[in-house]
Design a protein around this motif. Structure first.
Motif, PDB file in Angstrom:
ATOM      1  N   THR A   3       0.825  -1.201   0.000  1.00 42.55           N
ATOM      2  CA  THR A   3       0.000   0.000   0.000  1.00 42.55           C
ATOM      3  C   THR A   3       0.860   1.253   0.000  1.00 42.55           C
ATOM      4  OG1 THR A   3      -1.787  -1.128   1.174  1.00 42.55           O
ATOM      5  CG2 THR A   3      -1.771   1.270   1.281  1.00 42.55           C
ATOM      6  N   LEU A   4       1.945   1.246   0.787  1.00 39.37           N
ATOM      7  CA  LEU A   4       2.841   2.396   0.807  1.00 39.37           C
ATOM      8  C   LEU A   4       3.495   2.595  -0.554  1.00 39.37           C
ATOM      9  CD1 LEU A   4       4.586   1.961   4.278  1.00 39.37           C
ATOM     10  CD2 LEU A   4       2.876   3.638   3.635  1.00 39.37           C
ATOM     11  N   GLN A   5       3.851   1.479  -1.223  1.00 35.60           N
ATOM     12  CA  GLN A   5       4.451   1.592  -2.547  1.00 35.60           C
ATOM     13  C   GLN A   5       3.456   2.159  -3.545  1.00 35.60           C
ATOM     14  OE1 GLN A   5       7.690   1.077  -3.276  1.00 35.60           O
ATOM     15  NE2 GLN A   5       7.129   2.000  -5.239  1.00 35.60           N
ATOM     16  N   LYS A   6       2.184   1.737  -3.426  1.00 35.45           N
ATOM     17  CA  LYS A   6       1.148   2.287  -4.304  1.00 35.45           C
ATOM     18  C   LYS A   6       1.035   3.788  -4.119  1.00 35.45           C
ATOM     19  CE  LYS A   6      -1.754  -1.879  -4.321  1.00 35.45           C
ATOM     20  NZ  LYS A   6      -3.034  -2.448  -3.827  1.00 35.45           N
ATOM     21  N   LEU A   7       1.125   4.237  -2.856  1.00 33.52           N
ATOM     22  CA  LEU A   7       1.052   5.664  -2.587  1.00 33.52           C
ATOM     23  C   LEU A   7       2.211   6.402  -3.233  1.00 33.52           C
ATOM     24  CD1 LEU A   7      -0.048   5.837   1.150  1.00 33.52           C
ATOM     25  CD2 LEU A   7      -1.338   6.594  -0.830  1.00 33.52           C
ATOM     26  N   ILE A 158       0.503   1.297  10.015  1.00 34.89           N
ATOM     27  CA  ILE A 158       0.443   1.645  11.438  1.00 34.89           C
ATOM     28  C   ILE A 158       1.847   1.827  12.005  1.00 34.89           C
ATOM     29  CG2 ILE A 158      -0.204   0.807  13.732  1.00 34.89           C
ATOM     30  CD1 ILE A 158      -2.627  -0.540  12.438  1.00 34.89           C
ATOM     31  N   ALA A 159       2.758   0.919  11.660  1.00 32.15           N
ATOM     32  CA  ALA A 159       4.136   1.014  12.157  1.00 32.15           C
ATOM     33  C   ALA A 159       4.816   2.275  11.640  1.00 32.15           C
ATOM     34  CB  ALA A 159       4.928  -0.232  11.738  1.00 32.15           C
ATOM     35  N   GLN A 163       6.095   5.555  13.880  1.00 34.13           N
ATOM     36  CA  GLN A 163       7.460   6.065  13.797  1.00 34.13           C
ATOM     37  C   GLN A 163       7.458   7.546  13.455  1.00 34.13           C
ATOM     38  OE1 GLN A 163       9.400   3.500  10.911  1.00 34.13           O
ATOM     39  NE2 GLN A 163      10.405   2.344  12.540  1.00 34.13           N
ATOM     40  N   MET A 164       6.587   7.919  12.522  1.00 37.39           N
ATOM     41  CA  MET A 164       6.490   9.318  12.122  1.00 37.39           C
ATOM     42  C   MET A 164       6.062  10.201  13.287  1.00 37.39           C
ATOM     43  SD  MET A 164       4.223  10.957   9.025  1.00 37.39           S
ATOM     44  CE  MET A 164       2.637  10.716   9.865  1.00 37.39           C
ATOM     45  N   MET A 165       5.075   9.739  14.057  1.00 33.97           N
ATOM     46  CA  MET A 165       4.570  10.538  15.170  1.00 33.97           C
ATOM     47  C   MET A 165       5.586  10.641  16.307  1.00 33.97           C
ATOM     48  SD  MET A 165       1.859  11.627  13.938  1.00 33.97           S
ATOM     49  CE  MET A 165       1.246  12.538  15.355  1.00 33.97           C
ATOM     50  N   LYS A 166       6.521   9.707  16.371  1.00 37.68           N
ATOM     51  CA  LYS A 166       7.596   9.777  17.367  1.00 37.68           C
ATOM     52  C   LYS A 166       8.721  10.694  16.910  1.00 37.68           C
ATOM     53  CE  LYS A 166       6.853   5.109  19.214  1.00 37.68           C
ATOM     54  NZ  LYS A 166       7.440   3.735  19.315  1.00 37.68           N
ATOM     55  N   GLY A 167       8.600  11.210  15.694  1.00 38.83           N
ATOM     56  CA  GLY A 167       9.631  12.083  15.162  1.00 38.83           C
ATOM     57  C   GLY A 167      10.781  11.353  14.514  1.00 38.83           C
ATOM     58  N   GLU A 168      10.629  10.033  14.327  1.00 42.87           N
ATOM     59  CA  GLU A 168      11.703   9.248  13.736  1.00 42.87           C
ATOM     60  C   GLU A 168      11.723   9.357  12.217  1.00 42.87           C
ATOM     61  OE1 GLU A 168      11.216   5.284  15.167  1.00 42.87           O
ATOM     62  OE2 GLU A 168      11.371   5.847  17.283  1.00 42.87           O
TER      63      GLU A 168
END
Length: 205
Positions: A3-7, A158-159, A163-168
């Motif tokens: 799904t991420l690759q499709k995006l 979700i993972a 990670q994004m919301m943790k600032g990573e």
């Protein structure tokens, strides 16, 4: 990760679509956030329990975001159709859907609490793995594959979001939209599961 690759593959389309969505929010939706004198305003009551206008606004925003992503995921549509702004008819449908789901979810959760019924995260994952949700099977969504619902794609999203919301990771508006789409879908699946459990309980009573 599919799904991420499709995006990523649909990058230009998503940029256009997110831009149109942002404009639509500024031009048409922002006024609703300020239309009441108080954020404590209510839109109705259920057995004397007040339904918050702010909670409804939140659900409406989730519903609108989800419908945008459903539109993007519908391969039956042309690129132009998938990125086109919502028509008045589509916006009316979204309002009706949000207004229908909002009290249904409130009632189902209230009755479930009184009856001691719960729907766990594990149960929701079983529903996804077994493709047993009538709601999910009736819509085109970003996690839909030829064989059913891709829990691998969902877990990857979700993972990545966490990670994004943790600032990573750098903030990705498309990833946030995809994650928020899942949160709306999760509410719908939970509503369906709670309703089915309550119906079975009544039938066996």
């Amino acid at each position: 990760m599919a799904t991420l690759q499709k995006l990523r593959n649909m990058g230009p389309l998503l940029v256009i679509f997110v831009g149109l969505a942002l404009f639509a929010f500024i031009a048409g939706d922002a006024w609703r956030l300020f239309q009441s004198d108080s954020m404590e305003a209510t839109v109705g009551t259920i057995d004397e329990d007040k339904l918050s206008a702010a909670d409804f606004q939140e659900l409406y925003n989730e519903c609108e975001n989800a419908q945008r992503m459903f539109k993007m995921a519908d391969q039956r549509l042309s690129d132009e159709q998938r990125t086109a702004p919502f028509t008045e008819e589509e916006l009316a449908y979204i309002r009706e859907e949000a207004w229908g789901v909002f009290p249904q979810l409130a009632v189902a959760e209230k009755q479930a609490k009184e009856l001691g019924i719960t729907v766990t995260g594990e149960e929701i994952m079983d529903i996804l793995n077994n493709n047993s949700s009538e709601y999910l099977n009736s819509i085109y969504h970003p996690f839909r594959t030829q064989t059913g619902f891709s829990t691998d794609d969902l877990n990857s999203v979700i993972a990545a979001y966490n990670q994004m919301m943790k600032g990573e990771e750098e903030y990705d508006a498309n990833l946030a939209a995809l994650y928020n789409t899942w949160k709306y879908m999760e509410k719908r699946v939970k509503l369906e599961a709670l309703t089915n459990k309550q119906v079975k309980l009544i039938e066996n009573a």
